[in-house]
Write an enzyme that holds these catalytic residues in place. Sequence first.
Site, PDB file in Angstrom:
ATOM      1  N   GLU A  39     -33.465 -31.245  19.996  1.00 22.37           N
ATOM      2  CA  GLU A  39     -33.107 -30.440  21.178  1.00 22.37           C
ATOM      3  C   GLU A  39     -32.662 -31.346  22.330  1.00 22.37           C
ATOM      4  OE1 GLU A  39     -35.708 -26.614  20.207  1.00 22.37           O
ATOM      5  OE2 GLU A  39     -36.821 -27.971  21.486  1.00 22.37           O
ATOM      6  N   GLU A  41     -30.081 -24.351  24.665  1.00 18.49           N
ATOM      7  CA  GLU A  41     -31.261 -23.496  24.561  1.00 18.49           C
ATOM      8  C   GLU A  41     -31.378 -22.617  25.796  1.00 18.49           C
ATOM      9  OE1 GLU A  41     -34.941 -25.617  23.789  1.00 18.49           O
ATOM     10  OE2 GLU A  41     -36.128 -23.855  24.353  1.00 18.49           O
ATOM     11  N   CYS A  93     -40.503 -19.378  23.067  1.00 15.88           N
ATOM     12  CA  CYS A  93     -40.497 -19.858  24.444  1.00 15.88           C
ATOM     13  C   CYS A  93     -39.454 -19.152  25.304  1.00 15.88           C
ATOM     14  CB  CYS A  93     -40.260 -21.364  24.482  1.00 15.88           C
ATOM     15  SG  CYS A  93     -38.872 -21.925  23.485  1.00 15.88           S
TER      16      CYS A  93
END
Lengths: 653, 653
Positions: B317, B333, B410
């Site tokens: 990420e 993201e 998340c």
Amino acid sequence: MTYPAPDDPPRTGRSGPVRPGPDARIALQPATAAHISDGFWFARRQVNAHMSIPQGPGLLESAGNLHDLRLAAGTASGEYQGHYPFMDSDVYKWLEAASWELAHTAPEDAGPELRRLADDVERIVTLVAEAQQPDGYLNTWFQVAKGGERYQDLRWGHELYCAGHLIQAAVAHHRSTGRENLLEVARRFADHIDTVFGADKQIDGIDGHPEVETALVELFRETGERRYLDLAAYFVDRHGHGLLGGEAYCQDRTPLREAENVEGHAVRQLYLLAAAADLAAETGETELRAANERLWLAMTATKTHLTGGLGAHHDQEDFGDPYELPNERAYCETCAAVASIQWSWRMALLTGQAQYSDLIERTLFNGFLAGVSLDGESWLYVNPLQVRDGHTDPGGDQSARRTRWFRCACCPPNVMRLLASLQHYLASTNGEGLQLHQYATGRYTGDVAGAPVVVSVNTNYPWDGRITLTVDQAPGDRPWTLSLRIPQWCEQYAVQCGPDTLEAQAADGWLRLERTWQTGERVVLDLDLEPRLTRADPRVDAVRGCVAIERGPLVYCLEQVDHPGGGLDDVVLDTGRPLAVKHRPDLLGGVTVVAGAGWRRSLPVPQWWPYQRTDQQPDAADETGERVELTAVPYYAWANRQDGSMRVWLPTA
Amino acid sequence: MTYPAPDDPPRTGRSGPVRPGPDARIALQPATAAHISDGFWFARRQVNAHMSIPQGPGLLESAGNLHDLRLAAGTASGEYQGHYPFMDSDVYKWLEAASWELAHTAPEDAGPELRRLADDVERIVTLVAEAQQPDGYLNTWFQVAKGGERYQDLRWGHELYCAGHLIQAAVAHHRSTGRENLLEVARRFADHIDTVFGADKQIDGIDGHPEVETALVELFRETGERRYLDLAAYFVDRHGHGLLGGEAYCQDRTPLREAENVEGHAVRQLYLLAAAADLAAETGETELRAANERLWLAMTATKTHLTGGLGAHHDQEDFGDPYELPNERAYCETCAAVASIQWSWRMALLTGQAQYSDLIERTLFNGFLAGVSLDGESWLYVNPLQVRDGHTDPGGDQSARRTRWFRCACCPPNVMRLLASLQHYLASTNGEGLQLHQYATGRYTGDVAGAPVVVSVNTNYPWDGRITLTVDQAPGDRPWTLSLRIPQWCEQYAVQCGPDTLEAQAADGWLRLERTWQTGERVVLDLDLEPRLTRADPRVDAVRGCVAIERGPLVYCLEQVDHPGGGLDDVVLDTGRPLAVKHRPDLLGGVTVVAGAGWRRSLPVPQWWPYQRTDQQPDAADETGERVELTAVPYYAWANRQDGSMRVWLPTA
């Protein structure tokens, strides 16, 4: 570096990694004998033989692989070492490499270095045999680290994958040395697997990482035991039916015979396809052959990097989507290059078509060879086509810098085993002549209705396009065909036989020269090596507006070290200026460089937002800037000097 | 969809997520009050309030998060549920979102839906309190699944990360409801952390995932306890010193004050920077402020996608290298978009500069909003800028298809908490007037030397460029400045005050209108929304030769569903044909589409090798093919109809 003189005479009768059975329905058989004696690949082989392979036992010792075998054998104590359940496979791949290496020299001609290698091999073979359990099972991770549980985690456990590499090592060891001891270990494990796995046996299952399938076909070929072939067929057939949850990653989403393109983890896909090609050869099944052909075409047309590299995603080591071929994040695992060559060679034998060897050549000289340093002592796991200015290297296995050994050390012994057996991928025979798929100085033996035909090749390829072939042995009383592959990249070539220029034209990639060849006759093939600019299908978004420099089979790249005074991200190639070629014996072990001209863009002072209205940032901004001379080096030789940026694809105006 | 009429009056005196302390050295304070009452963002807020947030408790129940809290509290039995050590943080982020939602309505005005929400909040707050250990520690993963061990795995354990989200939830709950119960839990945990962590305490360490730092600053602001600020400063300062092994991933490679560009895991970097901006505000430290400014400029100039999306690598990420901004593998993201807005808002307050709100606007309308479906019931974790024809979707969290909930959930509650508190990111005050950073219909209150000034905004932005502002309250006896941000994308604008066209010019992104405003005075700002074509800095290799369609703050994309008869990979935009705009109330909840013209390339029959000599594949091949009408829709609305390809960047001839 100087190495001992070549002690590498051809040893006829020894087979390579792929030996189709007597009933195989294939167009071509591997050459009866093959031997590389000088030139480009000989030099790479020497480094492999004298640097890479001899260091294997020490590296396997320090990484813990041999220790783990001793733990399993009960001859050592301590903690299990290494992070992966496939630690054993590194040992097996090294054993396979060392075995192929031993095959180059008759035992009676071996010098001290080779005798030491033979001793190392036998020592490690003994260790492997000691680690095997009474019922034939062998996997140190599960025996030692997992308390003996077996086949509980087929998705990730790699037990059959390791078995596959054990079998391949055993076949290589048997073919190279004639010894039965490792083959016996492999057969006992294979027999054990055969008692456990099957539609109506204890476990109806497959391994998450294919490898055992192609190994079992070869074990069938080596032993003549049909049930190994049946077991291989069972495993291949059971992929794609959701036994492991249906993931593409594990080759479990789509049955091979229905698949339209390669997908999932690249190495897994390719090892599975190698087995599928083996099976198509041995069974003659047309549906499986058609699937192989379809998938190969889809892969090369839509999912292959210019270097032959395969795998577009770091994440999951995945193929990615059609035409998704990034440069800086090209994954192109070295193992995938090895696996691609293995599959393509099987397809070349199955079909007789030249395109498979075109891809092998491209992969060998680029995506594969980049995986090992020029000195044979460090490695690349991933093989990107670009490293950016300001690159932050992540370190670890996926570094863009060469690494001494990996935590996941699959690639180095894979390179070793391919280089050590490389001569077996170069030539074939079909009872009517000899086919030369690749051009490396050496001798190649084919078969014409039972009579041997031997051709010597002499060439400084790929630096020079001249390939001189001499008929060393021929029946002399009947015509046969010497087939020369004209590479797909080659626009112009000429062929001469003695004083005569032949008018022969290649068809389907093969230049077929049929005559009653006499011993001593010479053919000179000249391939035009003018450097060229290459562009991609416009659907390859990653390289829009760019070209690559190629020469012969070599892909070239720019490295920052050759371009002081700036980075590479702002360089533009001037396609209006000619490319010039110069051989540089002093550079990178001796390479031909390609010189070009370009400029560094005069870029606006960086603003906080790099996107602008088109009317504010005219195209002309790209076309001004400081002139710069560009020096391109072969891609395979990159990352052998200092860290820095690199790029294969070059923007044009 | 119809929802209850707006029951959303402004509740002055309530603070949002960022409330700088009285001694903060900042250019701007958040607006005294802010209230969104209609228009684009009001509609998104309604979906958030009536669909997304109310579904939270059920989803947290079925994913196991609440069960895990009960296990820790000893009020349930069974196995720990969920795969990650940060399961608790989803609960805290939902509590924060629900708390902000409760703040929109005075308790006495709440209807049954809101009363149910308040009950859910208190029920879950009670559960959290019950799960807390006597000494203040609270993390169900370690209490339940890890047998009570603490702080043994700071790199991956997320204990302080979860503490941070608990603190933020508690601050939101306290500011919104005035209740102390959750704040008490958070303080006890913070006090516990303060006893354990420090240079001369039990553990000199940091959490692998920053979050606690910015939360501790806000806890300081809420409680006035200076030691929370000191602890936040300690954590920020200790990053980059190798306490976690020195990885960029964990923000541990380079101390912030020395860093030259953002790096590593994008969300971790951004949360850490939000804390650094908070600290610079509270301490006035110029070095830390300079680092924030430098890193923000480097990030936006070299590592930000057109949508405001951040993070170029799926693997780790990670931000990736400068100008490495892939389309199909853009990670972007949703949480990184949230974090970017949080950081940029702090920078806007710190510096008063308009560019930070330019990025907020771009991110809100594109990279952020794409993360939630139009119906508020499904989500994207990653937000690519391209989905290819023939895409094989990996499924799971990183799917390019909207997902009901994630294994790593998340993002959804992160979107919920930002939308529920969005009004706090729109306007500011500085004692000399009111600054409008974003344009959403509503009322915004600033402060002029202690006197309130209230301005109403009425607009159909972003579909229409007209923004009507009415002075609802003003001292009337002294001049003050109404500052309107002129977006960075905006080339032309006009402003009228009553019958007068003002000649005012924006400076540094702000149009500053100073006068003795009278109640009832109106200003009309017209921003030119002509659709435009945008191109990237030439170092952004991924989009060479491409343009994107934008209109106002919106990035547009093509979706396959609007282009029957073929895919999108072979589409070329004809930049010579004008773009046309049409508002489509029936489409995607009501959007303005941009129509263009182009063609589908007439591509050669697929060959096995997609790379050709430049002299064999002339550029002209790109310029022929079937004409096709193109319909571009706002990027935020993609993936709300059927699966298929999508692209933001369009090749040109």
